[in-house]
Design a protein around this motif. Sequence first.
Motif, mmCIF file in Angstrom:
data_model
loop_
_atom_site.group_PDB
_atom_site.id
_atom_site.type_symbol
_atom_site.label_atom_id
_atom_site.label_comp_id
_atom_site.label_asym_id
_atom_site.label_seq_id
_atom_site.Cartn_x
_atom_site.Cartn_y
_atom_site.Cartn_z
ATOM 1 N N LEU A 171 0.849 -1.193 0.000
ATOM 2 C CA LEU A 171 0.000 0.000 0.000
ATOM 3 C C LEU A 171 0.884 1.242 0.000
ATOM 4 C CD1 LEU A 171 -3.200 0.640 2.055
ATOM 5 C CD2 LEU A 171 -1.339 2.289 2.205
ATOM 6 N N SER A 172 0.468 2.257 -0.761
ATOM 7 C CA SER A 172 1.155 3.542 -0.762
ATOM 8 C C SER A 172 0.129 4.624 -1.091
ATOM 9 C CB SER A 172 2.302 3.571 -1.777
ATOM 10 O OG SER A 172 1.789 3.401 -3.098
ATOM 11 N N GLY A 173 0.400 5.853 -0.687
ATOM 12 C CA GLY A 173 -0.544 6.915 -0.993
ATOM 13 C C GLY A 173 -0.282 8.158 -0.185
ATOM 14 N N GLU A 174 -1.230 9.083 -0.249
ATOM 15 C CA GLU A 174 -1.056 10.384 0.382
ATOM 16 C C GLU A 174 -2.346 10.808 1.070
ATOM 17 O OE1 GLU A 174 0.877 14.718 -0.730
ATOM 18 O OE2 GLU A 174 -0.156 13.582 -2.300
ATOM 19 N N LEU A 175 -2.189 11.352 2.247
ATOM 20 C CA LEU A 175 -3.295 11.888 3.030
ATOM 21 C C LEU A 175 -3.057 13.380 3.174
ATOM 22 C CD1 LEU A 175 -5.810 11.138 4.811
ATOM 23 C CD2 LEU A 175 -4.232 10.956 6.714
ATOM 24 N N LYS A 176 -3.907 14.204 2.530
ATOM 25 C CA LYS A 176 -3.681 15.648 2.541
ATOM 26 C C LYS A 176 -4.364 16.289 3.736
ATOM 27 C CE LYS A 176 -2.981 16.158 -2.421
ATOM 28 N NZ LYS A 176 -3.404 16.868 -3.656
ATOM 29 N N ALA A 177 -3.812 17.414 4.163
ATOM 30 C CA ALA A 177 -4.333 18.104 5.330
ATOM 31 C C ALA A 177 -5.744 18.617 5.075
ATOM 32 C CB ALA A 177 -3.425 19.274 5.709
ATOM 33 N N GLN A 178 -6.513 18.708 6.163
ATOM 34 C CA GLN A 178 -7.885 19.192 6.068
ATOM 35 C C GLN A 178 -7.909 20.624 5.542
ATOM 36 O OE1 GLN A 178 -9.821 16.787 7.394
ATOM 37 N NE2 GLN A 178 -11.858 17.598 6.967
ATOM 38 N N SER B 125 -11.956 24.843 2.738
ATOM 39 C CA SER B 125 -12.670 25.145 1.503
ATOM 40 C C SER B 125 -13.119 23.902 0.765
ATOM 41 C CB SER B 125 -11.783 26.002 0.592
ATOM 42 O OG SER B 125 -10.633 25.265 0.197
ATOM 43 N N LYS B 126 -12.642 22.733 1.200
ATOM 44 C CA LYS B 126 -13.021 21.466 0.580
ATOM 45 C C LYS B 126 -13.592 20.554 1.655
ATOM 46 C CE LYS B 126 -9.415 21.718 -2.977
ATOM 47 N NZ LYS B 126 -8.236 21.022 -3.573
ATOM 48 N N LYS B 127 -14.899 20.446 1.663
ATOM 49 C CA LYS B 127 -15.554 19.703 2.724
ATOM 50 C C LYS B 127 -15.264 18.213 2.635
ATOM 51 C CE LYS B 127 -19.329 22.996 3.360
ATOM 52 N NZ LYS B 127 -20.806 23.192 3.373
ATOM 53 N N ASN B 128 -15.086 17.703 1.422
ATOM 54 C CA ASN B 128 -14.889 16.261 1.254
ATOM 55 C C ASN B 128 -13.454 15.948 0.844
ATOM 56 O OD1 ASN B 128 -17.580 15.620 1.869
ATOM 57 N ND2 ASN B 128 -18.222 16.060 -0.230
ATOM 58 N N ASN B 129 -12.520 16.471 1.597
ATOM 59 C CA ASN B 129 -11.123 16.164 1.330
ATOM 60 C C ASN B 129 -10.885 14.668 1.464
ATOM 61 O OD1 ASN B 129 -8.984 17.583 0.439
ATOM 62 N ND2 ASN B 129 -8.153 18.086 2.444
ATOM 63 N N ARG B 130 -10.143 14.070 0.533
ATOM 64 C CA ARG B 130 -9.994 12.623 0.528
ATOM 65 C C ARG B 130 -8.523 12.229 0.494
ATOM 66 N NH1 ARG B 130 -14.337 9.302 -0.674
ATOM 67 N NH2 ARG B 130 -16.290 10.363 -1.070
ATOM 68 N N ALA B 131 -8.274 11.029 0.967
ATOM 69 C CA ALA B 131 -6.952 10.432 0.819
ATOM 70 C C ALA B 131 -6.895 9.741 -0.543
ATOM 71 C CB ALA B 131 -6.705 9.425 1.931
ATOM 72 N N GLN B 132 -5.697 9.654 -1.095
ATOM 73 C CA GLN B 132 -5.498 8.946 -2.354
ATOM 74 C C GLN B 132 -4.493 7.828 -2.113
ATOM 75 O OE1 GLN B 132 -7.236 9.574 -5.136
ATOM 76 N NE2 GLN B 132 -8.320 11.253 -4.106
ATOM 77 N N VAL B 133 -4.973 6.588 -2.107
ATOM 78 C CA VAL B 133 -4.146 5.450 -1.737
ATOM 79 C C VAL B 133 -4.265 4.353 -2.793
ATOM 80 C CG1 VAL B 133 -3.736 3.667 -0.001
ATOM 81 C CG2 VAL B 133 -4.442 5.946 0.712
ATOM 82 N N PRO C 46 -10.996 7.439 0.812
ATOM 83 C CA PRO C 46 -12.008 7.753 1.819
ATOM 84 C C PRO C 46 -12.025 9.234 2.160
ATOM 85 C CG PRO C 46 -10.039 6.963 2.885
ATOM 86 C CD PRO C 46 -9.760 6.914 1.402
ATOM 87 N N GLU C 47 -13.122 9.684 2.758
ATOM 88 C CA GLU C 47 -13.133 11.011 3.339
ATOM 89 C C GLU C 47 -12.225 11.011 4.564
ATOM 90 O OE1 GLU C 47 -16.969 12.512 4.190
ATOM 91 O OE2 GLU C 47 -17.817 11.961 2.247
ATOM 92 N N ILE C 48 -11.541 12.105 4.788
ATOM 93 C CA ILE C 48 -10.565 12.181 5.877
ATOM 94 C C ILE C 48 -11.196 11.843 7.220
ATOM 95 C CG2 ILE C 48 -8.954 13.688 7.087
ATOM 96 C CD1 ILE C 48 -8.122 12.924 4.263
ATOM 97 N N ASN D 231 -14.504 3.653 7.954
ATOM 98 C CA ASN D 231 -15.731 3.105 7.374
ATOM 99 C C ASN D 231 -15.734 3.143 5.850
ATOM 100 O OD1 ASN D 231 -16.881 2.642 9.932
ATOM 101 N ND2 ASN D 231 -17.531 4.778 10.065
ATOM 102 N N ALA D 232 -14.604 3.504 5.233
ATOM 103 C CA ALA D 232 -14.563 3.606 3.787
ATOM 104 C C ALA D 232 -14.329 2.243 3.148
ATOM 105 C CB ALA D 232 -13.446 4.574 3.370
ATOM 106 N N ASP D 233 -14.823 2.075 1.906
ATOM 107 C CA ASP D 233 -14.669 0.821 1.178
ATOM 108 C C ASP D 233 -13.463 0.908 0.250
ATOM 109 O OD1 ASP D 233 -16.964 -0.270 2.312
ATOM 110 O OD2 ASP D 233 -18.252 0.609 0.762
ATOM 111 N N PHE D 234 -12.850 -0.271 0.017
ATOM 112 C CA PHE D 234 -11.801 -0.374 -0.981
ATOM 113 C C PHE D 234 -12.434 -0.557 -2.356
ATOM 114 C CE2 PHE D 234 -9.377 -1.277 2.772
ATOM 115 C CZ PHE D 234 -8.099 -0.833 2.474
ATOM 116 N N ASN D 235 -11.807 0.006 -3.400
ATOM 117 C CA ASN D 235 -12.283 -0.174 -4.781
ATOM 118 C C ASN D 235 -11.308 -1.068 -5.543
ATOM 119 O OD1 ASN D 235 -14.461 1.654 -4.395
ATOM 120 N ND2 ASN D 235 -13.015 3.378 -4.640
#
Length: 282
Positions: free
Chosen positions: A214-221, A224-232, A271-273, A278-282
């Motif tokens: 697994l690898s990815g990035e979790l951006k800070a809250q 201005s973006k209510k649904n900020n998401r991680a990209q993994v 997922p949402e930050i 509770n987020a699902d894998f795709n």
Amino acid sequence: FHKYLEPQILSFALNKIETLSREQGPFEVRIGSAELLYFPPGLRAEQVVLRPKKKWAQSLSDIQIQSIKANLEIFSLLTGRLKVSLVDIDTPQVQVSLQNDDSPSNFKIPEELNWAQYLTLLQDVPLEQLRVRNLNLKLLERKSKAVLTLYPTELQILQLRDLFQIKLSIPNAVASWDQKERFKTELQFVAVATPQSIRIQKLSIQNSALDFQLSGELKAQNSSKKNNRAQVLWSSSGYLDQLRDTLSLLMPDHEFPPFSGTLKAEGTWSPEIKNLLNADFN
């Protein structure tokens, strides 16, 4: 200097450390021997024992460390500030006894993940780099007498201005119960945190039944973006014949049909930050 002043400096420093540890903090420190280092300036201590006090002693054994070396940053010393450029800990041994109520089942991720505040607090810690080698960590669950042994574990932490990096390598994570070795796996983890993001460069879990990456990035809250998401990104390979053997060990009261082959999968996780668990894998 070597004959007269050095022994007095060492004696004063060691007595001060041991006295303060008895009066303050969760551990009482015992140091077998020590020596001053001159280039770079610092201190090396050997046969160090950290004895937990009060409630810590209920779940933590004495921590025995073969040697600790601390190097001071020369430029900081010249400017009148104390900063440790490196703490190198060699062959510590730690045993932790877990109670049933120690489980983090009630843990909840906060609504706003603002790790920048923690990076700011870390700037007050006068330590730039921590390195732990050959850590022997044993986790014991008292009721079931199950044991998880992590050895030899390597840990590196690097802290610069607005940057925090952690590297964790566990080539042997062995789970045992009934006084028998049951399950062995390997874990590798590398992550870098800045005020803007946490980047997971590598999370790898490998054993006879599974290869997970697994690898990815979790951006800070961002307000201005209510649904900020991680990209993994993630990928896995499951070896079905070994998986059956593993399941039989974990659940000896169940019977599993014979199967063989390799099951491979890969995908993304966004997922949402504030809703990571509770987020699902795709």
